[in-house]
Design a protein around this motif. Structure first.
Motif, PDB file in Angstrom:
ATOM      1  N   LYS A  74       0.678  -1.015  -0.047  1.00 37.78           N
ATOM      2  CA  LYS A  74      -0.084  -0.291   0.232  1.00 37.78           C
ATOM      3  C   LYS A  74       0.426   1.457  -0.279  1.00 37.78           C
ATOM      4  CE  LYS A  74      -5.020  -0.490   2.047  1.00 37.78           C
ATOM      5  NZ  LYS A  74      -5.278  -0.001   0.631  1.00 37.78           N
ATOM      6  N   PHE A  75       1.149   1.759  -0.662  1.00 36.35           N
ATOM      7  CA  PHE A  75       1.383   3.668  -0.663  1.00 36.35           C
ATOM      8  C   PHE A  75       1.601   4.299   0.528  1.00 36.35           C
ATOM      9  CE2 PHE A  75       2.392   8.139  -1.825  1.00 36.35           C
ATOM     10  CZ  PHE A  75       3.296   7.660  -3.063  1.00 36.35           C
ATOM     11  N   ASN A  76       2.211   4.353   1.359  1.00 35.25           N
ATOM     12  CA  ASN A  76       2.247   4.670   2.923  1.00 35.25           C
ATOM     13  C   ASN A  76       2.960   6.445   2.501  1.00 35.25           C
ATOM     14  OD1 ASN A  76       2.191   5.963   5.283  1.00 35.25           O
ATOM     15  ND2 ASN A  76       3.666   3.724   5.443  1.00 35.25           N
ATOM     16  N   SER A  77       2.115   7.586   1.382  1.00 34.08           N
ATOM     17  CA  SER A  77       2.791   8.791   2.275  1.00 34.08           C
ATOM     18  C   SER A  77       4.166   9.154   1.298  1.00 34.08           C
ATOM     19  CB  SER A  77       3.154   9.185   3.209  1.00 34.08           C
ATOM     20  OG  SER A  77       4.627   9.063   3.534  1.00 34.08           O
ATOM     21  N   ASP A  78       4.798   8.075   1.067  1.00 34.62           N
ATOM     22  CA  ASP A  78       6.167   8.373  -0.233  1.00 34.62           C
ATOM     23  C   ASP A  78       6.444   7.345  -1.002  1.00 34.62           C
ATOM     24  OD1 ASP A  78       7.596   7.781   1.909  1.00 34.62           O
ATOM     25  OD2 ASP A  78       8.960   9.449   1.878  1.00 34.62           O
ATOM     26  N   GLN A  79       6.111   6.051  -0.516  1.00 38.21           N
ATOM     27  CA  GLN A  79       6.868   4.686  -0.799  1.00 38.21           C
ATOM     28  C   GLN A  79       5.580   3.713  -0.684  1.00 38.21           C
ATOM     29  OE1 GLN A  79       9.966   4.338   1.104  1.00 38.21           O
ATOM     30  NE2 GLN A  79       9.832   4.354   2.743  1.00 38.21           N
ATOM     31  N   TRP A  80       5.645   2.624  -1.167  1.00 40.64           N
ATOM     32  CA  TRP A  80       5.194   1.566  -1.497  1.00 40.64           C
ATOM     33  C   TRP A  80       5.755   0.589  -0.215  1.00 40.64           C
ATOM     34  CZ3 TRP A  80       0.368   0.910  -4.251  1.00 40.64           C
ATOM     35  CH2 TRP A  80      -0.037   2.235  -4.933  1.00 40.64           C
ATOM     36  N   MET A  81       4.585   0.521   0.986  1.00 39.13           N
ATOM     37  CA  MET A  81       4.859  -0.370   1.932  1.00 39.13           C
ATOM     38  C   MET A  81       4.764  -1.633   2.217  1.00 39.13           C
ATOM     39  SD  MET A  81       7.628   1.011   2.918  1.00 39.13           S
ATOM     40  CE  MET A  81       7.880   0.512   4.667  1.00 39.13           C
ATOM     41  N   ASP A  82       4.881  -2.849   2.904  1.00 36.20           N
ATOM     42  CA  ASP A  82       4.235  -4.157   2.444  1.00 36.20           C
ATOM     43  C   ASP A  82       3.333  -4.130   3.597  1.00 36.20           C
ATOM     44  OD1 ASP A  82       4.625  -7.478   1.945  1.00 36.20           O
ATOM     45  OD2 ASP A  82       4.505  -6.986   4.699  1.00 36.20           O
ATOM     46  N   THR A  83       1.959  -4.289   3.780  1.00 41.19           N
ATOM     47  CA  THR A  83       0.776  -4.465   4.527  1.00 41.19           C
ATOM     48  C   THR A  83       1.264  -5.554   5.495  1.00 41.19           C
ATOM     49  OG1 THR A  83       0.382  -6.410   3.143  1.00 41.19           O
ATOM     50  CG2 THR A  83      -0.727  -4.393   2.759  1.00 41.19           C
ATOM     51  N   LYS A  84       2.414  -6.632   5.553  1.00 36.98           N
ATOM     52  CA  LYS A  84       3.144  -7.289   6.536  1.00 36.98           C
ATOM     53  C   LYS A  84       4.158  -6.982   7.579  1.00 36.98           C
ATOM     54  CE  LYS A  84      -0.371 -11.066   6.047  1.00 36.98           C
ATOM     55  NZ  LYS A  84      -0.845 -12.400   4.869  1.00 36.98           N
ATOM     56  N   GLY A  85       4.605  -5.891   7.047  1.00 32.02           N
ATOM     57  CA  GLY A  85       5.597  -4.936   7.766  1.00 32.02           C
ATOM     58  C   GLY A  85       7.776  -5.638   7.041  1.00 32.02           C
ATOM     59  N   GLN A  86       7.111  -6.292   5.401  1.00 30.64           N
ATOM     60  CA  GLN A  86       8.118  -6.744   4.905  1.00 30.64           C
ATOM     61  C   GLN A  86       8.840  -5.750   4.846  1.00 30.64           C
ATOM     62  OE1 GLN A  86       9.048 -10.287   5.983  1.00 30.64           O
ATOM     63  NE2 GLN A  86       6.722  -9.592   7.792  1.00 30.64           N
ATOM     64  N   GLY A  87       8.360  -4.287   4.820  1.00 37.08           N
ATOM     65  CA  GLY A  87       9.586  -3.599   3.943  1.00 37.08           C
ATOM     66  C   GLY A  87       8.924  -2.138   2.883  1.00 37.08           C
ATOM     67  N   GLU A  88      10.017  -2.080   1.789  1.00 39.96           N
ATOM     68  CA  GLU A  88       9.114  -1.850   1.019  1.00 39.96           C
ATOM     69  C   GLU A  88       9.417  -2.329  -0.500  1.00 39.96           C
ATOM     70  OE1 GLU A  88      10.039   1.467  -2.904  1.00 39.96           O
ATOM     71  OE2 GLU A  88      11.752   0.091  -2.037  1.00 39.96           O
TER      72      GLU A  88
END
Length: 109
Positions: A74-88
């Motif tokens: 999911k897009f998180n302000s300025d980058q696409w981040m894993d929804t389960k905390g696995q990184g960019e």
């Protein structure tokens, strides 16, 4: 985020993936075949393994399937981040593409 904003950001990501493949193919022996169909990009490596990246419009997510597993971003302000905390997204794509190509590769936004 509105649907048009999602589509704009997702299109930027997909174009970046394609441009990175072109750069990698021009500067290494990786020989990644990238094919795009609508909102999906398939990367095929010489060993026939694949990474598939596709848009999930209703969820406003980008999904990536690789040999290591399936990931949702999911897009998180300025980058696409894993929804389960696995990184960019691009860090994960770099890791998985390098593993599947058998040589170090770098994907950037």
């Amino acid at each position: 985020m509105t649907d048009p904003e999602f589509m704009d950001r997702a299109e930027i990501l997909l174009k970046a993936v394609e441009a990175n493949c072109d750069r990698i193919n021009d500067s290494t022996d990786a020989d990644i075949d990238n094919q795009r169909t609508g909102g999906m990009v398939t990367l095929t490596f010489p060993n026939r393994s694949q990474i598939i990246i596709n848009l999930q419009k209703p969820l406003q997510e980008i999904w990536m399937a690789a040999k290591s597993g399936g990931y949702h971003y999911k897009f998180n302000s300025d980058q696409w981040m894993d929804t389960k905390g696995q990184g960019e997204f691009f860090a994960s794509l770099t890791r998985d593409a390098s593993a599947q190509a058998g040589e170090p590769l770098t994907f950037t936004a």
